[in-house]
Design a protein around this motif. Structure first.
Motif, PDB file in Angstrom:
ATOM      1  N   HIS A  89      -1.413  -6.223  -3.648  1.00 53.90           N
ATOM      2  CA  HIS A  89      -2.051  -5.549  -2.751  1.00 53.90           C
ATOM      3  C   HIS A  89      -3.412  -5.771  -2.661  1.00 53.90           C
ATOM      4  O   HIS A  89      -4.081  -6.095  -1.805  1.00 53.90           O
TER       5      HIS A  89
ATOM      6  N   TYR B   5       1.382   4.492  -2.777  1.00 58.03           N
ATOM      7  CA  TYR B   5       1.312   5.995  -2.798  1.00 58.03           C
ATOM      8  C   TYR B   5       2.606   6.536  -3.096  1.00 58.03           C
ATOM      9  O   TYR B   5       2.455   7.442  -4.048  1.00 58.03           O
TER      10      TYR B   5
ATOM     11  N   GLY C 145      -5.288  -8.570  -0.263  1.00 57.44           N
ATOM     12  CA  GLY C 145      -6.406  -8.075   0.702  1.00 57.44           C
ATOM     13  C   GLY C 145      -7.536  -8.790   0.453  1.00 57.44           C
ATOM     14  O   GLY C 145      -8.236  -9.214   1.695  1.00 57.44           O
TER      15      GLY C 145
ATOM     16  N   ASN D  47     -13.684   0.214  -2.943  1.00 59.58           N
ATOM     17  CA  ASN D  47     -12.775   1.099  -3.771  1.00 59.58           C
ATOM     18  C   ASN D  47     -12.572   0.260  -4.987  1.00 59.58           C
ATOM     19  O   ASN D  47     -12.956   0.781  -6.254  1.00 59.58           O
TER      20      ASN D  47
ATOM     21  N   GLU E 297      -9.866  -0.622   6.945  1.00 59.43           N
ATOM     22  CA  GLU E 297      -9.129  -0.752   5.864  1.00 59.43           C
ATOM     23  C   GLU E 297      -9.443  -1.837   4.703  1.00 59.43           C
ATOM     24  O   GLU E 297      -9.518  -1.240   3.632  1.00 59.43           O
TER      25      GLU E 297
ATOM     26  N   HIS F 184      -7.906   5.957   3.576  1.00 65.40           N
ATOM     27  CA  HIS F 184      -7.320   4.446   3.476  1.00 65.40           C
ATOM     28  C   HIS F 184      -5.761   4.735   3.910  1.00 65.40           C
ATOM     29  O   HIS F 184      -5.377   3.753   4.575  1.00 65.40           O
TER      30      HIS F 184
ATOM     31  N   PHE G 248     -11.140   8.694  -0.773  1.00 64.64           N
ATOM     32  CA  PHE G 248     -10.629   7.395  -0.455  1.00 64.64           C
ATOM     33  C   PHE G 248      -9.060   7.416   0.091  1.00 64.64           C
ATOM     34  O   PHE G 248      -8.840   6.810   0.838  1.00 64.64           O
ATOM     35  N   TYR G 249      -8.555   8.397  -0.737  1.00 63.69           N
ATOM     36  CA  TYR G 249      -6.993   8.338  -0.439  1.00 63.69           C
ATOM     37  C   TYR G 249      -6.698   8.582   1.023  1.00 63.69           C
ATOM     38  O   TYR G 249      -5.861   7.744   1.454  1.00 63.69           O
TER      39      TYR G 249
ATOM     40  N   TYR H 188       2.944   7.232  -7.141  1.00 62.84           N
ATOM     41  CA  TYR H 188       2.162   8.492  -7.717  1.00 62.84           C
ATOM     42  C   TYR H 188       3.459   9.676  -7.596  1.00 62.84           C
ATOM     43  O   TYR H 188       2.954  10.556  -8.255  1.00 62.84           O
TER      44      TYR H 188
ATOM     45  N   VAL I  71      -4.562   1.130 -10.472  1.00 65.02           N
ATOM     46  CA  VAL I  71      -4.524   1.125  -9.035  1.00 65.02           C
ATOM     47  C   VAL I  71      -5.597   0.387  -8.361  1.00 65.02           C
ATOM     48  O   VAL I  71      -5.347   0.209  -7.073  1.00 65.02           O
TER      49      VAL I  71
ATOM     50  N   GLY J   4       0.827  -1.205  -0.074  1.00 61.17           N
ATOM     51  CA  GLY J   4       0.000  -0.070   0.063  1.00 61.17           C
ATOM     52  C   GLY J   4       0.698   1.231   0.116  1.00 61.17           C
ATOM     53  O   GLY J   4       0.756   2.254  -0.852  1.00 61.17           O
TER      54      GLY J   4
ATOM     55  N   GLN K 298       0.638  -3.573  -7.041  1.00 59.73           N
ATOM     56  CA  GLN K 298      -0.645  -3.445  -6.478  1.00 59.73           C
ATOM     57  C   GLN K 298      -1.399  -4.875  -7.060  1.00 59.73           C
ATOM     58  O   GLN K 298      -2.496  -4.887  -6.421  1.00 59.73           O
TER      59      GLN K 298
ATOM     60  N   GLY L   7     -11.122  -0.509   1.118  1.00 56.50           N
ATOM     61  CA  GLY L   7     -10.346  -1.038  -0.007  1.00 56.50           C
ATOM     62  C   GLY L   7     -11.305  -1.769  -0.979  1.00 56.50           C
ATOM     63  O   GLY L   7     -11.235  -1.703  -1.993  1.00 56.50           O
TER      64      GLY L   7
HETATM   65  C1  HEM Z   1      -9.338  -5.952   1.051  1.00 60.88           C
HETATM   66  C2  HEM Z   1      -8.307  -5.292   1.617  1.00 60.88           C
HETATM   67  C3  HEM Z   1      -7.717  -4.027   0.941  1.00 60.88           C
HETATM   68  C4  HEM Z   1      -7.940  -3.607  -0.648  1.00 60.88           C
HETATM   69  C5  HEM Z   1      -8.889  -4.259  -1.651  1.00 60.88           C
HETATM   70  C6  HEM Z   1      -7.005  -2.247  -0.818  1.00 60.88           C
HETATM   71  C7  HEM Z   1      -7.133  -1.572  -2.004  1.00 60.88           C
HETATM   72  C8  HEM Z   1      -6.233  -0.390  -2.129  1.00 60.88           C
HETATM   73  C9  HEM Z   1      -6.413   0.377  -3.616  1.00 60.88           C
HETATM   74  C10 HEM Z   1      -7.244  -0.017  -4.510  1.00 60.88           C
HETATM   75  C11 HEM Z   1      -5.420   1.241  -3.482  1.00 60.88           C
HETATM   76  C12 HEM Z   1      -4.957   2.126  -4.337  1.00 60.88           C
HETATM   77  C13 HEM Z   1      -5.906   3.339  -4.259  1.00 60.88           C
HETATM   78  C14 HEM Z   1      -5.442   4.502  -5.361  1.00 60.88           C
HETATM   79  O1  HEM Z   1      -4.252   4.747  -5.529  1.00 60.88           O
HETATM   80  O2  HEM Z   1      -6.430   4.838  -6.166  1.00 60.88           O
HETATM   81  C15 HEM Z   1      -4.872   1.006  -2.037  1.00 60.88           C
HETATM   82  C16 HEM Z   1      -3.813   1.982  -1.691  1.00 60.88           C
HETATM   83  C17 HEM Z   1      -3.472   1.749  -0.415  1.00 60.88           C
HETATM   84  N1  HEM Z   1      -3.530   0.574   0.805  1.00 60.88           N
HETATM   85 FE1  HEM Z   1      -5.008  -0.820   0.329  1.00 60.88          FE
HETATM   86  N2  HEM Z   1      -6.388  -2.069   0.397  1.00 60.88           N
HETATM   87  C18 HEM Z   1      -6.626  -3.143   1.163  1.00 60.88           C
HETATM   88  C19 HEM Z   1      -6.194  -3.073   2.418  1.00 60.88           C
HETATM   89  C20 HEM Z   1      -5.255  -2.461   2.988  1.00 60.88           C
HETATM   90  C21 HEM Z   1      -4.613  -2.550   4.281  1.00 60.88           C
HETATM   91  C22 HEM Z   1      -5.144  -3.655   5.440  1.00 60.88           C
HETATM   92  C23 HEM Z   1      -3.835  -1.694   4.516  1.00 60.88           C
HETATM   93  C24 HEM Z   1      -2.968  -1.453   5.596  1.00 60.88           C
HETATM   94  C25 HEM Z   1      -2.529  -2.321   6.321  1.00 60.88           C
HETATM   95  C26 HEM Z   1      -3.836  -0.672   3.152  1.00 60.88           C
HETATM   96  C27 HEM Z   1      -2.964   0.222   2.944  1.00 60.88           C
HETATM   97  C28 HEM Z   1      -2.930   1.051   1.779  1.00 60.88           C
HETATM   98  C29 HEM Z   1      -2.075   2.098   1.459  1.00 60.88           C
HETATM   99  C30 HEM Z   1      -1.274   2.787   2.476  1.00 60.88           C
HETATM  100  C31 HEM Z   1      -2.446   2.631   0.255  1.00 60.88           C
HETATM  101  C32 HEM Z   1      -1.764   3.908  -0.443  1.00 60.88           C
HETATM  102  C33 HEM Z   1      -3.173   4.898  -0.124  1.00 60.88           C
HETATM  103  C34 HEM Z   1      -2.742   6.033  -1.359  1.00 60.88           C
HETATM  104  O3  HEM Z   1      -2.403   6.022  -2.478  1.00 60.88           O
HETATM  105  O4  HEM Z   1      -3.215   7.208  -0.872  1.00 60.88           O
HETATM  106  N3  HEM Z   1      -4.739  -1.291   2.379  1.00 60.88           N
HETATM  107  N4  HEM Z   1      -5.376  -0.262  -1.279  1.00 60.88           N
END
Ligand code: HEM
Length: 421
Positions: A101, A59, A105, A158, A151, A173, A169-170, A62, A321, A55, A98, A155
């Motif tokens: 991720h 970020y 997830g 999204n 989270e 999350h 969302f950003y 970008y 993403v 995750g 990604q 996620g």
């Molecule tokens: C089913 C579980 C999850 C899904 C489907 C998911 C999905 C996503 C997606 C789609 C993004 C990119 C968003 C974008 O840039 O448009 C993202 C970014 C991220 N995710 Fe997750 N996520 C999940 C769980 C988690 C968990 C458990 C964590 C932390 C432990 C996490 C931490 C992050 C972080 C730090 C980002 C970067 C956010 C940003 O770009 O501002 N995610 N996630």
């Protein structure tokens, strides 16, 4: 023992208490126990750490510190300490991080829910706090459980394109990730020694997770873990296909549908030209001119004039993403660094600000760092897989850069501004 008039009241209270989650007698499942919980805990320790790291990489990809247009969480402050210039090699980097991720997830959801189910009696133990340390531990549990559910829910919403979050969302999350992972690390440090000891135990130790008067078992603990694993396998099998060309049909949970069509343009997209408000007039040979700005002024080029410039090819994927991606597609067009040279940057291409014709939706503008512009595979693409771009793939011209998130590969490009952003 209570006697006299209150005997009835206390007896009734005791009986009623046994019916509430606050009474240990309420929890009847024979499955709960430290071994069961520890197995799930160890799986989550590895899985959630990978989720957090991928995750954070999402970020970083970008290049949010390059320009405000790329940064959806500008208030991050010290939480951006780890940021670095996102590389262009390996060209499949973001596709991998990604893809992992989102697929991991979703795959971990049954494990997370089973873990929460296995410890839910602990949330009801009384008194709520026996000491300051106990109170702090319980508070961290609240952040852990609340942060984890937050989270996973944000996620999943999204990637299912259900943008019903209370805000963007950003930041939700991103900040949620830090709160969750902070509580998670505290929990892991406190509990791991116990978990290892539990795992070495072949039979369940008595503790407040083990039911005092369990119902007769309908499945063994290993059987229950098998069910959880089966659930994860099912979610994995119906998600991973969105990143593997031949398996796209199996990604039944993917919101964009499994069939991107056939022919040179037969690969996944997010936004159609119609959705982005791109008209035929915008894209017409007469109507469209690429505006290129830089050190020595402005140049306007028609598509025909662009076709006169040296054209190059590169095999690069689209990695969204949202976690889906395509295999390498064959792009052909003008190198970004050659366009930079047209406006005074011969040899040392600078950063680039890209503007799209797009009228709707996010990412109408994006910034690319000098290392991305300089990469010989970074193109203003005019063709894909041997044919002119289709309108939905960004005709008249689109950006394609190795290892970058799809949102930075701007479609329907209108203007390029080279120079310090
Ligand atoms: C089913 C579980 C999850 C899904 C489907 C998911 C999905 C996503 C997606 C789609 C993004 C990119 C968003 C974008 O840039 O448009 C993202 C970014 C991220 N995710 Fe997750 N996520 C999940 C769980 C988690 C968990 C458990 C964590 C932390 C432990 C996490 C931490 C992050 C972080 C730090 C980002 C970067 C956010 C940003 O770009 O501002 N995610 N996630």
């Amino acid at each position: 023992m209570v006697h006299g008039p209150f005997r009835g009241v206390v007896a009734t209270y005791g009986r009623n208490m046994r019916r509430t989650p606050f009474s240990p007698a309420f929890w009847r499942s024979p499955l709960r126990g430290p071994w069961f919980t520890s197995v799930l805990g160890v799986v989550l320790l590895g899985g959630i750490t990978v989720l957090f790291v991928t995750g954070l990489l999402s970020y970083a990809a970008y290049n949010p510190d390059l320009s405000a247009v790329n940064d959806k969480t500008p208030g991050k402050g010290l939480l951006g300490f780890y940021l670095f210039s996102w590389p262009t090699d390996p060209h499949w980097l973001y596709r991998l991080t990604q893809g992992v991720h989102v697929t991991l997830g979703i795959t971990l959801i049954p494990v997370l829910l089973a873990k929460l189910w296995s410890v839910v009696p602990k949330l009801f133990t009384l008194p709520p706090a026996r000491s300051l340390a106990h109170a702090l531990e319980r508070l961290s549990l609240l952040l852990l459980v609340g942060g984890g559910l937050f989270e996973f829910v944000t996620g999943v919403l999204n990637v299912q394109l259900d943008y019903i979050f209370p805000g963007s969302f950003y930041p939700l999350h991103f900040y949620g990730a830090w709160v969750f992972f902070g509580a998670f690390v505290a929990h892991a440090v406190l509990k791991m020694p116990i978990a290892w000891r539990n795992l070495r135990q072949l039979r369940e130790e008595r503790n407040d997770l083990v039911s005092l008067n369990p119902d007769p078992p309908t499945v063994s603990r290993r059987g229950a873990l098998g069910l959880v694993g089966g659930g994860s396998l099912l979610l994995f099998g119906t998600t991973v296909g969105q990143d593997v060309d031949g398996l796209r049909w199996s990604a039944v949970l993917a919101p964009h549908g499994a069939d991107p069509g056939s022919g040179p343009g037969g690969f996944q997209i997010n936004k159609t030209a119609a959705y982005a408000g791109i008209t035929a007039a915008d894209r017409s040979e007469e109507g469209w001119r690429l505006v290129v700005k830089g050190r020595t002024g402005t140049v306007r080029l028609s598509r025909a004039e662009l076709l006169q410039l040296p054209l190059h090819s590169s095999a690069l994927p689209i990695a969204c993403v949202e976690g889906w991606s395509t295999s390498d597609q064959w792009w052909r067009g003008v190198r970004l660094r050659d366009l930079a040279a047209l406006v005074g940057y011969d040899g040392d291409p600078p950063d680039l600000f890209v503007q799209s014709l797009q009228r709707h939706g996010a990412f109408r503008r994006a910034a690319l760092r000098a290392n991305q512009v300089a990469d010989p595979r970074s193109l203003l693409a005019l063709f894909v897989n041997g044919e002119s771009l289709t309108p939905d793939h960004g005709h008249p011209a689109r950006i394609i850069v190795p290892a970058a998130p799809g949102v930075l590969n701007t479609k329907w490009v209108a203007e390029l501004t080279f120079g310090d952003l």
